[in-house]
Design a protein around this motif. Structure first.
Motif, PDB file in Angstrom:
ATOM      1  N   THR A 140       0.834  -1.206   0.000  1.00 16.38           N
ATOM      2  CA  THR A 140       0.000   0.000   0.000  1.00 16.38           C
ATOM      3  C   THR A 140       0.865   1.250   0.000  1.00 16.38           C
ATOM      4  O   THR A 140       0.583   2.222  -0.703  1.00 16.38           O
ATOM      5  CB  THR A 140      -0.931   0.000   1.220  1.00 16.38           C
ATOM      6  N   LEU A 141       1.928   1.228   0.790  1.00 19.23           N
ATOM      7  CA  LEU A 141       2.826   2.378   0.855  1.00 19.23           C
ATOM      8  C   LEU A 141       3.542   2.589  -0.478  1.00 19.23           C
ATOM      9  O   LEU A 141       3.670   3.721  -0.963  1.00 19.23           O
ATOM     10  CB  LEU A 141       3.843   2.184   1.973  1.00 19.23           C
ATOM     11  N   GLN A 142       3.998   1.510  -1.077  1.00 16.17           N
ATOM     12  CA  GLN A 142       4.708   1.623  -2.351  1.00 16.17           C
ATOM     13  C   GLN A 142       3.804   2.203  -3.432  1.00 16.17           C
ATOM     14  O   GLN A 142       4.247   3.014  -4.254  1.00 16.17           O
ATOM     15  CB  GLN A 142       5.235   0.255  -2.777  1.00 16.17           C
ATOM     16  N   ALA A 143       2.528   1.825  -3.416  1.00 17.82           N
ATOM     17  CA  ALA A 143       1.581   2.336  -4.408  1.00 17.82           C
ATOM     18  C   ALA A 143       1.353   3.841  -4.250  1.00 17.82           C
ATOM     19  O   ALA A 143       0.981   4.527  -5.213  1.00 17.82           O
ATOM     20  CB  ALA A 143       0.263   1.579  -4.305  1.00 17.82           C
ATOM     21  N   ALA A 144       1.551   4.353  -3.035  1.00 20.69           N
ATOM     22  CA  ALA A 144       1.304   5.770  -2.758  1.00 20.69           C
ATOM     23  C   ALA A 144       2.545   6.634  -2.944  1.00 20.69           C
ATOM     24  O   ALA A 144       2.445   7.859  -2.921  1.00 20.69           O
ATOM     25  CB  ALA A 144       0.782   5.936  -1.329  1.00 20.69           C
ATOM     26  N   GLU A 145       3.702   6.032  -3.135  1.00 17.06           N
ATOM     27  CA  GLU A 145       4.950   6.794  -3.216  1.00 17.06           C
ATOM     28  C   GLU A 145       5.012   7.641  -4.490  1.00 17.06           C
ATOM     29  O   GLU A 145       4.436   7.307  -5.521  1.00 17.06           O
ATOM     30  CB  GLU A 145       6.147   5.855  -3.162  1.00 17.06           C
ATOM     31  N   SER A 146       5.714   8.748  -4.369  1.00 12.13           N
ATOM     32  CA  SER A 146       5.948   9.629  -5.508  1.00 12.13           C
ATOM     33  C   SER A 146       7.295  10.306  -5.301  1.00 12.13           C
ATOM     34  O   SER A 146       8.071   9.910  -4.422  1.00 12.13           O
ATOM     35  CB  SER A 146       4.830  10.666  -5.631  1.00 12.13           C
ATOM     36  N   GLN A 147       7.564  11.355  -6.076  1.00 12.83           N
ATOM     37  CA  GLN A 147       8.860  12.022  -5.972  1.00 12.83           C
ATOM     38  C   GLN A 147       9.133  12.544  -4.564  1.00 12.83           C
ATOM     39  O   GLN A 147      10.257  12.479  -4.078  1.00 12.83           O
ATOM     40  CB  GLN A 147       8.929  13.184  -6.968  1.00 12.83           C
ATOM     41  N   ARG A 148       8.098  13.056  -3.879  1.00 12.79           N
ATOM     42  CA  ARG A 148       8.297  13.627  -2.544  1.00 12.79           C
ATOM     43  C   ARG A 148       7.614  12.817  -1.447  1.00 12.79           C
ATOM     44  O   ARG A 148       7.617  13.237  -0.294  1.00 12.79           O
ATOM     45  CB  ARG A 148       7.772  15.073  -2.503  1.00 12.79           C
ATOM     46  N   ILE A 149       7.026  11.696  -1.765  1.00 17.60           N
ATOM     47  CA  ILE A 149       6.347  10.865  -0.777  1.00 17.60           C
ATOM     48  C   ILE A 149       7.093   9.543  -0.660  1.00 17.60           C
ATOM     49  O   ILE A 149       7.283   8.831  -1.648  1.00 17.60           O
ATOM     50  CB  ILE A 149       4.876  10.631  -1.157  1.00 17.60           C
ATOM     51  N   HIS A 150       7.493   9.211   0.570  1.00 17.26           N
ATOM     52  CA  HIS A 150       8.375   8.080   0.811  1.00 17.26           C
ATOM     53  C   HIS A 150       7.747   7.140   1.845  1.00 17.26           C
ATOM     54  O   HIS A 150       7.415   7.564   2.956  1.00 17.26           O
ATOM     55  CB  HIS A 150       9.729   8.571   1.321  1.00 17.26           C
ATOM     56  N   GLY A 151       7.588   5.884   1.489  1.00 19.41           N
ATOM     57  CA  GLY A 151       6.950   4.920   2.376  1.00 19.41           C
ATOM     58  C   GLY A 151       7.894   4.348   3.406  1.00 19.41           C
ATOM     59  O   GLY A 151       9.087   4.166   3.161  1.00 19.41           O
ATOM     60  N   LEU A 152       7.335   4.056   4.583  1.00 23.31           N
ATOM     61  CA  LEU A 152       8.108   3.465   5.681  1.00 23.31           C
ATOM     62  C   LEU A 152       7.178   2.537   6.464  1.00 23.31           C
ATOM     63  O   LEU A 152       6.177   2.986   7.020  1.00 23.31           O
ATOM     64  CB  LEU A 152       8.652   4.563   6.604  1.00 23.31           C
ATOM     65  N   VAL A 153       7.508   1.261   6.509  1.00 30.24           N
ATOM     66  CA  VAL A 153       6.686   0.302   7.253  1.00 30.24           C
ATOM     67  C   VAL A 153       6.847   0.563   8.748  1.00 30.24           C
ATOM     68  O   VAL A 153       7.967   0.582   9.275  1.00 30.24           O
ATOM     69  CB  VAL A 153       7.071  -1.154   6.908  1.00 30.24           C
ATOM     70  N   MET A 154       5.731   0.794   9.421  1.00 27.63           N
ATOM     71  CA  MET A 154       5.750   1.100  10.855  1.00 27.63           C
ATOM     72  C   MET A 154       4.394   0.770  11.448  1.00 27.63           C
ATOM     73  O   MET A 154       3.356   1.065  10.849  1.00 27.63           O
ATOM     74  CB  MET A 154       6.070   2.585  11.065  1.00 27.63           C
ATOM     75  N   ASP A 155       4.387   0.156  12.603  1.00 27.13           N
ATOM     76  CA  ASP A 155       3.153  -0.213  13.299  1.00 27.13           C
ATOM     77  C   ASP A 155       3.017   0.676  14.539  1.00 27.13           C
ATOM     78  O   ASP A 155       3.771   0.522  15.502  1.00 27.13           O
ATOM     79  CB  ASP A 155       3.193  -1.686  13.700  1.00 27.13           C
TER      80      ASP A 155
END
Length: 249
Positions: free
Chosen positions: A40-55
């Motif tokens: 889900t995070l990877q699908a939302a990433e862009s040039q300025r948006i960076h995913g990080l798995v965290m609970d």
């Protein structure tokens, strides 16, 4: 407007969190979005948006996650604790596991996220904490005492922090949307259909009709409120629970 600022948005891969992340990024911020699902995070990433798995329900995950975000993109100056659970259950059907899970995500997760972000924010000359609460944080939501309690407590945390830091260049506010057009409404619609036997349109209408303006709030409406709180003339807006609810009192 936000060039050079690093924002962290929990639950940033979908719904309100994603709308806030995209809006902040569109105004120049580097945005770390967190969540439990890497895809889900990877699908939302862009040039300025960076995913990080965290609970957010796990203290160590938040501590390590925020540290990793800071190492990658610098101090966090915009903290948006958004991740949460929205689920109703009557008090007599609420067991301790349900209660603890609700609090661990909606309240404990926000507390640890804010605490860790403040460690770097307060080393800078500007900062914004914008917690996503709910209209249920201002009034009791029928059939959802645990959820309502968690969102009331989140507003209390924000108001206390706004008092603690009142003379410093950091503000603390909460957004309190009514029913928003997100996956949570889809899930609640399905739950209502199962419990009541109502068709989909009528089950969805039960939630829509609870918003005074007769429609669901859009995620972008919530995101624009967050953007205002990051704006150049927002420094005196502090300790507020901002209703985005179509006239809800």
């Amino acid at each position: 407007m936000l060039t050079g600022k690093h924002a962290l948005v929990t639950g940033g891969g979908t719904g309100i969190g994603l709308a806030i992340a995209q809006t902040l990024a569109s105004h120049g911020a580097e945005v770390t979005i967190t969540g439990r699902r890497e895809g889900t995070l990877q699908a939302a990433e862009s040039q300025r948006i960076h995913g990080l798995v965290m609970d957010v329900s796990k203290d160590s995950s938040v501590v390590d996650g925020v540290a990793a975000a800071v190492a990658a993109r610098g101090p966090i100056q915009i903290c948006v604790p958004n991740a949460g659970i929205a689920e109703g259950r009557s008090l007599l059907k609420t067991d301790m596991d349900f209660w603890r899970n609700m609090m661990a995500t909606n309240l404990d997760g926000a507390f640890v996220t804010i605490r860790e972000c403040l460690k770097t924010m307060t080393k800078t000359d500007w900062g914004r904490v914008i917690a996503v609460s709910s209209i249920a944080g201002l009034r009791g939501l029928q059939g959802a005492p645990a959820y309502s309690a968690s969102k009331h407590a989140l507003i209390g945390l924000i108001r206390a922090l706004s008092a603690d830091y009142a003379t410093r260049p950091y503000t603390f506010n909460a957004l309190c949307p009514a029913y928003v057009d997100t996956d949570i409404v889809i899930q609640n619609t399905s739950s209502i259909m199962q419990r009541t036997g109502l068709p989909e349109d009528e089950a969805r209408k039960l939630m829509t009709d609870l918003n005074p303006h007769g429609r669901l709030v859009t995620p972008q409406e919530v995101a624009e409120a967050a953007l205002f709180l990051c704006g150049p003339h927002s420094g005196s807006v502090n300790g507020h629970a901002l209703q985005i609810a179509g006239g809800e009192i």
